[in-house]
Design a protein around this motif. Structure first.
Motif, PDB file in Angstrom:
ATOM      1  N   GLN A 103      42.929  37.274  35.297  1.00 47.13           N
ATOM      2  CA  GLN A 103      45.018  36.748  36.079  1.00 47.13           C
ATOM      3  C   GLN A 103      44.110  37.674  37.318  1.00 47.13           C
ATOM      4  OE1 GLN A 103      47.004  34.534  35.586  1.00 47.13           O
ATOM      5  NE2 GLN A 103      45.862  34.073  33.936  1.00 47.13           N
ATOM      6  N   MET A 104      44.075  36.870  38.717  1.00 43.07           N
ATOM      7  CA  MET A 104      44.108  37.290  39.706  1.00 43.07           C
ATOM      8  C   MET A 104      44.896  38.034  40.591  1.00 43.07           C
ATOM      9  SD  MET A 104      41.414  35.547  41.947  1.00 43.07           S
ATOM     10  CE  MET A 104      41.028  36.448  42.966  1.00 43.07           C
ATOM     11  N   ARG A 204      40.173  41.709  46.579  1.00 45.86           N
ATOM     12  CA  ARG A 204      38.898  40.582  47.520  1.00 45.86           C
ATOM     13  C   ARG A 204      37.844  40.403  45.952  1.00 45.86           C
ATOM     14  NH1 ARG A 204      37.472  44.677  50.419  1.00 45.86           N
ATOM     15  NH2 ARG A 204      35.779  44.934  49.575  1.00 45.86           N
ATOM     16  N   VAL A 205      37.254  39.707  45.603  1.00 46.72           N
ATOM     17  CA  VAL A 205      36.359  38.957  44.531  1.00 46.72           C
ATOM     18  C   VAL A 205      34.608  38.952  45.361  1.00 46.72           C
ATOM     19  CG1 VAL A 205      35.561  37.670  43.077  1.00 46.72           C
ATOM     20  CG2 VAL A 205      38.124  37.769  43.263  1.00 46.72           C
ATOM     21  N   SER A 206      33.501  38.790  44.757  1.00 44.50           N
ATOM     22  CA  SER A 206      32.245  38.420  45.291  1.00 44.50           C
ATOM     23  C   SER A 206      31.449  38.648  44.147  1.00 44.50           C
ATOM     24  CB  SER A 206      32.229  39.006  46.549  1.00 44.50           C
ATOM     25  OG  SER A 206      31.806  40.793  45.808  1.00 44.50           O
ATOM     26  N   ALA A 207      30.077  37.467  43.953  1.00 47.94           N
ATOM     27  CA  ALA A 207      29.475  36.549  43.204  1.00 47.94           C
ATOM     28  C   ALA A 207      28.437  38.143  44.563  1.00 47.94           C
ATOM     29  CB  ALA A 207      29.281  35.254  43.187  1.00 47.94           C
ATOM     30  N   ARG A 231      39.661  45.644  43.657  1.00 47.56           N
ATOM     31  CA  ARG A 231      41.104  46.067  43.954  1.00 47.56           C
ATOM     32  C   ARG A 231      41.407  47.770  44.431  1.00 47.56           C
ATOM     33  NH1 ARG A 231      43.808  45.251  38.139  1.00 47.56           N
ATOM     34  NH2 ARG A 231      43.174  43.070  38.457  1.00 47.56           N
ATOM     35  N   ARG A 232      42.228  47.389  45.119  1.00 48.45           N
ATOM     36  CA  ARG A 232      43.223  48.662  45.681  1.00 48.45           C
ATOM     37  C   ARG A 232      44.978  48.501  45.334  1.00 48.45           C
ATOM     38  NH1 ARG A 232      41.857  50.675  51.871  1.00 48.45           N
ATOM     39  NH2 ARG A 232      42.212  48.564  51.717  1.00 48.45           N
ATOM     40  N   LEU A 254      37.999  33.788  36.850  1.00 53.52           N
ATOM     41  CA  LEU A 254      39.030  34.248  37.685  1.00 53.52           C
ATOM     42  C   LEU A 254      39.496  33.409  38.469  1.00 53.52           C
ATOM     43  CD1 LEU A 254      37.614  37.228  39.382  1.00 53.52           C
ATOM     44  CD2 LEU A 254      39.251  37.515  37.862  1.00 53.52           C
ATOM     45  N   SER A 255      40.955  33.652  37.569  1.00 52.25           N
ATOM     46  CA  SER A 255      41.748  31.867  37.794  1.00 52.25           C
ATOM     47  C   SER A 255      43.081  32.643  38.382  1.00 52.25           C
ATOM     48  CB  SER A 255      42.536  30.837  36.869  1.00 52.25           C
ATOM     49  OG  SER A 255      43.767  31.143  36.060  1.00 52.25           O
ATOM     50  N   ALA A 256      43.900  31.715  38.729  1.00 54.79           N
ATOM     51  CA  ALA A 256      44.886  32.254  39.951  1.00 54.79           C
ATOM     52  C   ALA A 256      46.183  30.816  39.797  1.00 54.79           C
ATOM     53  CB  ALA A 256      45.329  33.163  41.318  1.00 54.79           C
TER      54      ALA A 256
END
Length: 262
Positions: A103-104, A204-207, A231-232, A254-256
């Protein structure tokens, strides 16, 4: 754990007596690696092979299907790319579990997520120590160089597979006991949520392609990318934690989900 034998795709014999490839639905010959892929995928979908079951090795596929090692290797590589199997260097190939979804928006404890899926959770603490902020780490928490920080590195496992590498820097003044906590029994998320209630979270998500350390700790296949969440978290008006949560790209998504008011 034993591997399972698979039925060899049916073969037909051409008029000159040589073995031909297995026919496809439209009558054309399918490549041998595709026939092996289909056999394993069908066994997984039909329940003959269940999540966690070991699938035949390259050598076993060579013997079972009468193909070259290169053909067997291609079949396994493409099954891995499709998410049907996972491969562990030096261990073998296994039918993949349904891909976990993180969960994002909710800040959930990874141990609870894994147990909620009915799987065993365990953690391996590689590092949990106090250090002084350097020119590289001080900006992560917006503090002066020399500020006391805690630095932890933990590998979270779902069943036997590493599912997340967590590297975290924490402001020591907010969590003075952080380095003394046994994070095999309690996750950093659980501890910090108790002593520093969340006020704000930034994701913030990156591949990315992993470095050698990440590749080894997560048991990744060659050329396997990762999903990295930065994650901050803030508490009582202060930035208290900066974490990188890194997941194998082929084993995690990841999903939201959220509601939108009128």
């Amino acid at each position: 754990m034993t591997s399972h034998s698979l039925a060899s795709p049916r073969k037909r014999v051409s008029t000159n007596g040589k073995k031909a490839e297995a026919p496809t639905d439209d009558g054309r010959a399918a490549p041998r690696y595709a026939a092996i892929k289909q056999s394993i995928a069908d066994a997984a979908r039909g329940g003959q092979l269940k999540p966690g079951d070991r699938v035949p090795s390259e050598s076993e596929l060579v013997d079972q299907f009468g193909v070259s090692r290169m053909t067997a290797n291609r079949a396994l590589r493409e099954l891995q790319a499709s998410g049907i199997i996972v491969r562990r260097a030096g261990v073998g190939s296994f039918i993949a579990e349904p891909r976990p979804i993180g969960q994002m928006i909710e800040i959930r404890n990874i141990a609870d997520e894994i147990r909620g899926r009915g799987h065993e959770y365990r953690a391996r603490v590689v590092r949990n120590s106090e250090e002084r902020a350097t020119a590289e780490t001080a900006p992560l928490l917006g503090v002066p160089v020399g500020t006391r920080l805690f630095h932890s590195l933990i590998i979270h496992h779902e069943a036997e597979f590493p599912i997340q590498l967590e590297e975290r820097f924490v402001l020591a003044s907010v969590a003075p006991d952080y380095a003394r906590i046994d994070f095999t029994q309690m996750t950093p998320n659980e501890y910090l949520t108790r002593i520093a209630p969340l006020e704000r979270v930034e994701h913030r998500v990156s591949a990315v392609m992993p470095d050698a350390r990440t590749h080894a700790m997560l048991g990744l296949a060659d050329s396997e990318p990762v999903l990295r969440m930065t994650r901050r978290t803030w508490s009582r008006g202060r930035l208290v934690s900066h974490a990188w949560l890194t997941h194998p790209g082929t084993r995690f998504e990841l999903s939201a989900a959220f509601s939108v008011d009128d």
